[in-house]
Enzyme design. Structure first.
Site, PDB file in Angstrom:
ATOM      1  N   GLY A  71     -27.093  -7.464   9.424  1.00 56.01           N
ATOM      2  CA  GLY A  71     -27.761  -8.568  10.108  1.00 56.01           C
ATOM      3  C   GLY A  71     -28.922  -8.083  10.950  1.00 56.01           C
ATOM      4  N   GLU A 102     -23.138 -14.726  16.073  1.00 54.38           N
ATOM      5  CA  GLU A 102     -22.100 -13.691  16.046  1.00 54.38           C
ATOM      6  C   GLU A 102     -20.808 -14.206  16.670  1.00 54.38           C
ATOM      7  OE1 GLU A 102     -21.412 -10.477  14.884  1.00 54.38           O
ATOM      8  OE2 GLU A 102     -19.536 -10.797  15.976  1.00 54.38           O
ATOM      9  N   VAL A 151     -18.955 -19.531  12.935  1.00 53.12           N
ATOM     10  CA  VAL A 151     -19.585 -20.335  11.891  1.00 53.12           C
ATOM     11  C   VAL A 151     -18.478 -20.849  10.974  1.00 53.12           C
ATOM     12  CG1 VAL A 151     -21.106 -20.263   9.886  1.00 53.12           C
ATOM     13  CG2 VAL A 151     -21.751 -19.074  11.993  1.00 53.12           C
ATOM     14  N   ASP A 155     -16.116   3.508  -0.075  1.00 53.16           N
ATOM     15  CA  ASP A 155     -15.835   2.190   0.518  1.00 53.16           C
ATOM     16  C   ASP A 155     -14.511   1.594   0.056  1.00 53.16           C
ATOM     17  OD1 ASP A 155     -18.356   2.449   1.584  1.00 53.16           O
ATOM     18  OD2 ASP A 155     -19.137   0.568   0.758  1.00 53.16           O
ATOM     19  N   ALA A 196     -22.630   5.484   3.060  1.00 52.49           N
ATOM     20  CA  ALA A 196     -22.963   6.277   1.875  1.00 52.49           C
ATOM     21  C   ALA A 196     -22.632   7.755   2.086  1.00 52.49           C
ATOM     22  CB  ALA A 196     -24.446   6.109   1.556  1.00 52.49           C
ATOM     23  N   HIS A 201     -40.927  22.385  22.459  1.00 48.98           N
ATOM     24  CA  HIS A 201     -41.668  21.437  23.283  1.00 48.98           C
ATOM     25  C   HIS A 201     -43.048  21.208  22.664  1.00 48.98           C
ATOM     26  CE1 HIS A 201     -43.117  19.358  26.819  1.00 48.98           C
ATOM     27  NE2 HIS A 201     -44.217  20.083  26.760  1.00 48.98           N
TER      28      HIS A 201
HETATM   29  P1  NAI Z   1     -20.384  -5.513   9.934  1.00 51.28           P
HETATM   30  O1  NAI Z   1     -18.916  -5.389   9.809  1.00 51.28           O
HETATM   31  O2  NAI Z   1     -21.211  -4.395  10.456  1.00 51.28           O
HETATM   32  O3  NAI Z   1     -20.712  -6.798  10.877  1.00 51.28           O
HETATM   33  C1  NAI Z   1     -20.263  -8.105  10.556  1.00 51.28           C
HETATM   34  C2  NAI Z   1     -20.324  -8.983  11.798  1.00 51.28           C
HETATM   35  O4  NAI Z   1     -20.078 -10.334  11.409  1.00 51.28           O
HETATM   36  C3  NAI Z   1     -19.264  -8.627  12.835  1.00 51.28           C
HETATM   37  O5  NAI Z   1     -19.893  -8.383  14.065  1.00 51.28           O
HETATM   38  C4  NAI Z   1     -18.374  -9.854  12.860  1.00 51.28           C
HETATM   39  O6  NAI Z   1     -17.828 -10.117  14.131  1.00 51.28           O
HETATM   40  C5  NAI Z   1     -19.323 -10.976  12.425  1.00 51.28           C
HETATM   41  N1  NAI Z   1     -18.651 -12.167  11.895  1.00 51.28           N
HETATM   42  C6  NAI Z   1     -17.603 -12.225  11.038  1.00 51.28           C
HETATM   43  N2  NAI Z   1     -17.268 -13.517  10.786  1.00 51.28           N
HETATM   44  C7  NAI Z   1     -18.128 -14.310  11.475  1.00 51.28           C
HETATM   45  C8  NAI Z   1     -18.294 -15.731  11.614  1.00 51.28           C
HETATM   46  N3  NAI Z   1     -17.511 -16.621  10.983  1.00 51.28           N
HETATM   47  N4  NAI Z   1     -19.301 -16.203  12.398  1.00 51.28           N
HETATM   48  C9  NAI Z   1     -20.113 -15.318  13.051  1.00 51.28           C
HETATM   49  N5  NAI Z   1     -19.983 -13.970  12.956  1.00 51.28           N
HETATM   50  C10 NAI Z   1     -19.013 -13.457  12.165  1.00 51.28           C
HETATM   51  O7  NAI Z   1     -20.866  -5.977   8.504  1.00 51.28           O
HETATM   52  P2  NAI Z   1     -22.285  -5.942   7.761  1.00 51.28           P
HETATM   53  O8  NAI Z   1     -23.413  -5.922   8.721  1.00 51.28           O
HETATM   54  O9  NAI Z   1     -22.209  -7.056   6.780  1.00 51.28           O
HETATM   55  O10 NAI Z   1     -22.278  -4.540   7.006  1.00 51.28           O
HETATM   56  C11 NAI Z   1     -21.291  -4.289   5.995  1.00 51.28           C
HETATM   57  C12 NAI Z   1     -21.015  -2.817   5.849  1.00 51.28           C
HETATM   58  O11 NAI Z   1     -22.120  -2.139   5.323  1.00 51.28           O
HETATM   59  C13 NAI Z   1     -20.656  -2.172   7.170  1.00 51.28           C
HETATM   60  O12 NAI Z   1     -19.481  -1.412   6.982  1.00 51.28           O
HETATM   61  C14 NAI Z   1     -21.819  -1.258   7.456  1.00 51.28           C
HETATM   62  O13 NAI Z   1     -21.405  -0.066   8.086  1.00 51.28           O
HETATM   63  C15 NAI Z   1     -22.403  -0.992   6.072  1.00 51.28           C
HETATM   64  N6  NAI Z   1     -23.840  -0.819   6.206  1.00 51.28           N
HETATM   65  C16 NAI Z   1     -24.311   0.322   6.774  1.00 51.28           C
HETATM   66  C17 NAI Z   1     -25.668   0.494   6.971  1.00 51.28           C
HETATM   67  C18 NAI Z   1     -26.147   1.718   7.640  1.00 51.28           C
HETATM   68  O14 NAI Z   1     -25.430   2.706   7.678  1.00 51.28           O
HETATM   69  N7  NAI Z   1     -27.354   1.709   8.208  1.00 51.28           N
HETATM   70  C19 NAI Z   1     -26.648  -0.527   6.552  1.00 51.28           C
HETATM   71  C20 NAI Z   1     -26.030  -1.682   6.004  1.00 51.28           C
HETATM   72  C21 NAI Z   1     -24.684  -1.799   5.835  1.00 51.28           C
END
Ligand code: NAI
Length: 462
Positions: A186, A204, A238, A309, A317, A441
């Site tokens: 997000g 959220e 939501v 995963d 990853a 530095h």
């Molecule tokens: P996430 O688990 O990081 O966050 C999902 C969020 O949605 C949580 O804060 C949760 O409380 C909220 N939520 C759940 N149901 C809801 C509702 N009904 N209404 C409002 N909020 C709600 O999941 P995300 O961002 O989808 O990522 C998925 C996976 O992919 C994660 O495990 C993440 O670590 C991985 N990922 C890692 C990245 C990176 O390393 N940079 C980039 C993208 C994804």
């Protein structure tokens, strides 16, 4: 060995699967890798890390040019071409997925195109349309990754209401984008579209963003994102979303609905175990739909292993890659190991957010006494010269031993800076070890050194 007899069959070619396949081939195994998508590389390369980072880079360049070039004395009119930006992203992706195919050829890993399903502990069938091919093997590695979690009441229409894959290819900049979930996806994709001009509202469920990350880091991130124009509604549930004509309506429990022109659902991911034949070898999933494994990544079924995963742990990853390597090294040499306390997690927003090891809350919950060293980028010469002064580095070390237990960074290049602390944790280093190492530095890395110095109350530049 006949053509369809292998030492190891890997199901899935994401960062976990393809890296495991290459490492196994290096160790002398005859390896096959099955992938159902036309391109190798899994979610990360095709529709995850890589395309999102490509768009983050493009949108950041535009935003930077628009907002801060004037401070450097660079002025002029600016516009962007979304189609070109998307084409560049697609080129980056195809270059890398083709690169995996090249690595497979180089290492003699045989690629099979189709859906892999376990028949028994020594055979896997590859299914493509009506065609089936059975591969015999000594060992099987499940590396099927994860898929987007659905939200009850919110149906994807393949256009206006969608997931991160849809949000990587919007045909135009949404006027108002509503994002459900203030997690990594997000915030990263929210940043992309906000920088390109969209009004972004993040809904959220919890009363904070980036659940699971260090609280101080997350609240500092929230302040920065708000400054960048992202709107947050925390503590909202939501309950549904629908499309009416060209608009979307998002229903919230106990509050007024929100209207917008696109919705991105980013409420987490779930393991991908569909039609894998797990039941045929007696593997039962845990309560969260994951494949249970022991410390050697061995499932309940002999010769069947799982990584990434699809098993417990963070869905990252690099965690999957290391597990893949550790797993095949275990199979071939009897040794292989991953230190989960040294797996960094990074959010590629601007500034970047990076963590490794324990958070303060985790240490408090575990009753571990710790010392905290913190240093702001504002007091670093390089950060000031760059004009990137938001954020800090925080180092947590155990009282008594001074061993580093965790580090949390928000600031420029946080994702690269965290590698030093991951290495320190891997080596069991103390904060004094980092503090006494000479850091060049003027660099951002000096902020890490100063934070380590600050653990003992002896930071120099503050
Ligand atoms: P996430 O688990 O990081 O966050 C999902 C969020 O949605 C949580 O804060 C949760 O409380 C909220 N939520 C759940 N149901 C809801 C509702 N009904 N209404 C409002 N909020 C709600 O999941 P995300 O961002 O989808 O990522 C998925 C996976 O992919 C994660 O495990 C993440 O670590 C991985 N990922 C890692 C990245 C990176 O390393 N940079 C980039 C993208 C994804």
């Amino acid at each position: 060995m006949s053509d369809s007899k292998y030492d190891l069959v890997v199901i899935g070619s994401g960062p976990g699967g393809y890296v495991a396949a290459i490492r196994a081939a290096q160790l002398g195994l005859k390896v096959a890798c099955i992938e159902k998508e036309p391109k190798l590389g899994g979610t990360c390369l095709r529709v995850g890390c890589i395309p999102s980072k490509a768009l983050l880079q493009s949108s950041e360049k535009y935003h930077d040019a628009k907002e801060s070039f004037a401070q450097h004395g660079i002025v002029g009119d600016l516009s962007f071409d979304l189609e070109k930006m998307m084409a560049r992203k697609d080129k980056v992706v195809s270059g890398l997925t083709d690169g995996v195919a090249h690595l497979f050829r180089k290492n003699n890993v045989t690629r099979y195109s189709g859906h892999g399903r376990i028949l028994n502990t020594t055979s896997v069938v590859v299914e493509k349309g009506r065609r089936q091919q059975v591969l015999e093997t000594k060992d099987i590695l499940i590396a099927t990754g994860s898929k987007v979690a659905q939200l009850r009441g919110v149906e994807f229409d393949g256009d206006r209401i969608g997931d991160s894959t849809t949000a990587l290819s919007y045909p135009d900049v949404p006027k108002h984008l509503v994002i459900i979930g203030a997690g990594v996806i997000g915030l990263e994709l929210g940043s992309v579209w906000a920088r390109l001009g969209a009004r972004v509202t993040v809904l959220e469920y919890q009363d904070r963003i980036l659940a699971g990350m260090d609280e101080e880091l997350a609240s500092s991130a929230m302040t920065v994102f708000k400054k960048q124009g992202l709107n947050f509604k925390l503590g909202v549930k939501v309950t549904g979303a629908r499309v009416t004509k060209n608009k979307c309506t998002v229903e919230i429990e106990g509050a007024k609905p929100v209207t917008c022109d696109r919705v991105l659902v980013a409420v987490g991911r779930v393991p991908n175990t569909d039609n894998l034949g797990l039941e045929t070898v007696g593997i039962e999933l845990d309560q969260r739909g994951r494949v249970p494994v022991d410390a050697s990544f061995q499932t309940k079924a002999p010769h069947v292993f799982a990584i990434g995963d699809v098993i417990a742990g963070p869905m990252l990853a690099h965690k999957a890659e290391e597990e893949g390597i550790a797993c095949v090294e275990q199979i071939v040499t009897g040794h292989g190991h991953l230190n989960y306390d040294a797996v960094p997690g990074i959010v590629y927003t601007h500034p970047e957010i990076a963590s490794v090891g324990k958070t303060e809350d985790e240490l408090k919950d575990a009753g571990i006494q710790y010392k905290k060293g913190k240093f702001p980028f504002m007091a670093n010469g390089r950060a000031r010269a760059m004009g990137e002064t938001d954020g800090f580095v925080k180092v947590l070390a155990e009282v008594g031993t001074d061993r580093i237990l965790g580090a949390h960074i928000i600031g420029p290049n946080a994702g690269d800076l965290i590698a030093e602390i991951a290495l320190a944790i891997e080596f069991g280093a103390s904060s004094e070890d980092v503090a006494r190492s000479c850091h060049a530095h003027p660099t951002l890395a000096e902020v890490v050194k100063e934070a380590a110095l600050s653990v003992a109350g002896r930071a120099i530049h503050i």
